[in-house]
Design an enzyme around this catalytic site. Structure first.
Site, PDB file in Angstrom:
ATOM      1  N   SER A 282      -3.221  -5.601  11.022  1.00  0.00           N
ATOM      2  CA  SER A 282      -2.969  -4.847  12.256  1.00  0.00           C
ATOM      3  C   SER A 282      -3.805  -5.421  13.380  1.00  0.00           C
ATOM      4  O   SER A 282      -4.918  -5.924  13.152  1.00  0.00           O
ATOM      5  CB  SER A 282      -3.358  -3.371  12.067  1.00  0.00           C
TER       6      SER A 282
ATOM      7  N   TYR B 163      -9.436   2.931   9.667  1.00  0.00           N
ATOM      8  CA  TYR B 163      -8.203   2.155   9.462  1.00  0.00           C
ATOM      9  C   TYR B 163      -8.385   0.723   9.985  1.00  0.00           C
ATOM     10  O   TYR B 163      -8.041  -0.257   9.307  1.00  0.00           O
ATOM     11  CB  TYR B 163      -7.056   2.852  10.186  1.00  0.00           C
TER      12      TYR B 163
HETATM   13  P1  NAD Z   1       4.901   3.645   7.569  1.00  0.00           P
HETATM   14  O1  NAD Z   1       3.961   4.784   7.403  1.00  0.00           O
HETATM   15  O2  NAD Z   1       6.308   3.941   7.955  1.00  0.00           O
HETATM   16  O3  NAD Z   1       4.936   2.729   6.276  1.00  0.00           O
HETATM   17  C1  NAD Z   1       3.877   2.612   5.388  1.00  0.00           C
HETATM   18  C2  NAD Z   1       4.444   2.716   4.000  1.00  0.00           C
HETATM   19  O4  NAD Z   1       3.393   2.549   3.040  1.00  0.00           O
HETATM   20  C3  NAD Z   1       5.070   4.080   3.736  1.00  0.00           C
HETATM   21  O5  NAD Z   1       6.334   3.917   3.166  1.00  0.00           O
HETATM   22  C4  NAD Z   1       4.105   4.717   2.754  1.00  0.00           C
HETATM   23  O6  NAD Z   1       4.700   5.633   1.871  1.00  0.00           O
HETATM   24  C5  NAD Z   1       3.597   3.511   2.030  1.00  0.00           C
HETATM   25  N1  NAD Z   1       2.355   3.798   1.332  1.00  0.00           N
HETATM   26  C6  NAD Z   1       1.260   4.417   1.831  1.00  0.00           C
HETATM   27  N2  NAD Z   1       0.333   4.559   0.871  1.00  0.00           N
HETATM   28  C7  NAD Z   1       0.848   3.993  -0.261  1.00  0.00           C
HETATM   29  C8  NAD Z   1       0.382   3.836  -1.566  1.00  0.00           C
HETATM   30  N3  NAD Z   1      -0.841   4.276  -1.929  1.00  0.00           N
HETATM   31  N4  NAD Z   1       1.167   3.216  -2.468  1.00  0.00           N
HETATM   32  C9  NAD Z   1       2.397   2.764  -2.123  1.00  0.00           C
HETATM   33  N5  NAD Z   1       2.902   2.897  -0.881  1.00  0.00           N
HETATM   34  C10 NAD Z   1       2.134   3.517   0.039  1.00  0.00           C
HETATM   35  O7  NAD Z   1       4.253   2.702   8.664  1.00  0.00           O
HETATM   36  P2  NAD Z   1       4.588   1.228   9.154  1.00  0.00           P
HETATM   37  O8  NAD Z   1       4.272   1.224  10.591  1.00  0.00           O
HETATM   38  O9  NAD Z   1       5.901   0.767   8.678  1.00  0.00           O
HETATM   39  O10 NAD Z   1       3.417   0.419   8.421  1.00  0.00           O
HETATM   40  C11 NAD Z   1       3.625  -0.706   7.591  1.00  0.00           C
HETATM   41  C12 NAD Z   1       2.389  -1.563   7.652  1.00  0.00           C
HETATM   42  O11 NAD Z   1       2.236  -2.050   8.982  1.00  0.00           O
HETATM   43  C13 NAD Z   1       1.081  -0.820   7.334  1.00  0.00           C
HETATM   44  O12 NAD Z   1       0.239  -1.640   6.573  1.00  0.00           O
HETATM   45  C14 NAD Z   1       0.498  -0.576   8.701  1.00  0.00           C
HETATM   46  O13 NAD Z   1      -0.903  -0.452   8.647  1.00  0.00           O
HETATM   47  C15 NAD Z   1       0.931  -1.817   9.432  1.00  0.00           C
HETATM   48  N6  NAD Z   1       0.900  -1.706  10.885  1.00  0.00           N
HETATM   49  C16 NAD Z   1       1.716  -0.833  11.543  1.00  0.00           C
HETATM   50  C17 NAD Z   1       1.656  -0.758  12.927  1.00  0.00           C
HETATM   51  C18 NAD Z   1       2.514   0.168  13.743  1.00  0.00           C
HETATM   52  O14 NAD Z   1       2.308   0.262  14.958  1.00  0.00           O
HETATM   53  N7  NAD Z   1       3.484   0.862  13.143  1.00  0.00           N
HETATM   54  C19 NAD Z   1       0.767  -1.567  13.624  1.00  0.00           C
HETATM   55  C20 NAD Z   1      -0.049  -2.437  12.923  1.00  0.00           C
HETATM   56  C21 NAD Z   1       0.042  -2.492  11.547  1.00  0.00           C
END
Ligand code: NAD
Length: 247
Positions: free
Chosen positions: A142, A156
């Site tokens: 991130s 985080y």
């Molecule tokens: P999201 O919450 O929709 O997806 C995260 C997924 O991880 C969910 O499906 C959740 O159920 C799963 N998850 C969480 N804990 C888990 C566990 N213990 N075991 C298995 N699965 C688990 O959010 P997203 O935005 O799609 O995030 C995906 C990745 O991108 C993450 O690593 C997040 O940190 C990163 N990210 C997102 C953003 C943003 O702005 N959305 C920005 C930077 C990084």
């Protein structure tokens, strides 16, 4: 057939990545933690598009469940050539002085330990040393790793800093073993994750602070992941791509 395991693939960036990689001919192992029906929907969408996929449950923070997940892949005869460590969590926006050890540990258990464990199991299957045929790992970090996410979730952000260090260190350990390890640092992306932080509309609030003046779509992150996994990136390892609209 090349198999790609994507953690947390039932929604958001993981889901978009699953759909895109399936279109490129990968068989997709759709990992989910709790949202079984959403994962089943991703699998059925891929099937409708003529692709191959199956879902596999595991809480990546739980070592036994991670080991079992990889065992399921083995039993299916899947040749694991790609791992996308996408699963991640954050909690309510707050300040460091309000953080409990329990919360910090929960964030690190999933984002850091879970990512380590999935890397470990993948390396055991991909590495030449272990009789594997090589492979590629992409860790979803991130932009928070750079910004520190003050007033929101420094726990985080710190966990993503650890993911970046894992990407670097592991890439060097396995570079001669046929495995490339890279990362993607998304900026503000339209997913449901922001609601978990208590601000569903966070991306729109921050959009004016982004040089490109808009949030990103999950599909735009999926494209960066796809490229890193592909042979087009065959000489790239230990690299982290910022996909954050210039932020
Ligand atoms: P999201 O919450 O929709 O997806 C995260 C997924 O991880 C969910 O499906 C959740 O159920 C799963 N998850 C969480 N804990 C888990 C566990 N213990 N075991 C298995 N699965 C688990 O959010 P997203 O935005 O799609 O995030 C995906 C990745 O991108 C993450 O690593 C997040 O940190 C990163 N990210 C997102 C953003 C943003 O702005 N959305 C920005 C930077 C990084």
């Amino acid at each position: 057939m090349k198999t790609a395991l994507i953690t947390g693939a039932s929604r958001g960036i993981g889901r978009a990545t699953a759909l895109l990689l399936a279109q490129q001919g990968y068989q997709i192992a759709v990992n989910f933690h709790q949202r079984e029906s959403a994962a089943a929907e991703v699998v059925s969408l891929i099937h409708q598009q003529g692709g191959k996929a199956f879902s596999v449950q595991a809480d990546i923070a739980d070592e036994e469940q991670v080991v079992e997940m990889f065992r399921v892949l083995d039993q299916r005869g899947a040749l694991l050539s790609a791992l996308v460590n996408n699963a991640g969590i954050l909690f309510q926006q707050t300040r460091v002085e309000q953080l409990s050890a329990e919360r910090i540990n929960r964030v690190f258990a999933t984002n850091v330990t879970g990512t380590f464990l999935c890397c470990r199991e993948a390396v055991k299957r991909m590495s030449f040393q272990h009789g594997g045929q090589g492979g590629v790992i992409v860790n979803v970090s991130s932009a928070a790793a750079r910004s520190g996410s003050p007033h929101e979730y420094v726990d985080y952000a710190a966990s993503k800093g650890a993911v970046d260090t894992l990407t670097k260190g592991l890439s060097l350990e396995v570079a001669a073993q046929g495995i490339r390890v890279n990362g993607v640092r998304p900026g503000f992306i339209y997913t449901d994750m922001h609601a978990d932080g208590g601000e569903a509309d966070r991306v729109n609030r921050l959009a004016p602070t982004i040089p490109m003046q808009r949030g990103g779509e999950p599909e735009e992150i999926a494209q960066a992941i796809l490229w890193l996994l592909s042979d087009a990136a065959s000489y790239i390892t230990g690299t982290i791509i910022d996909a954050a609209g210039g932020r």
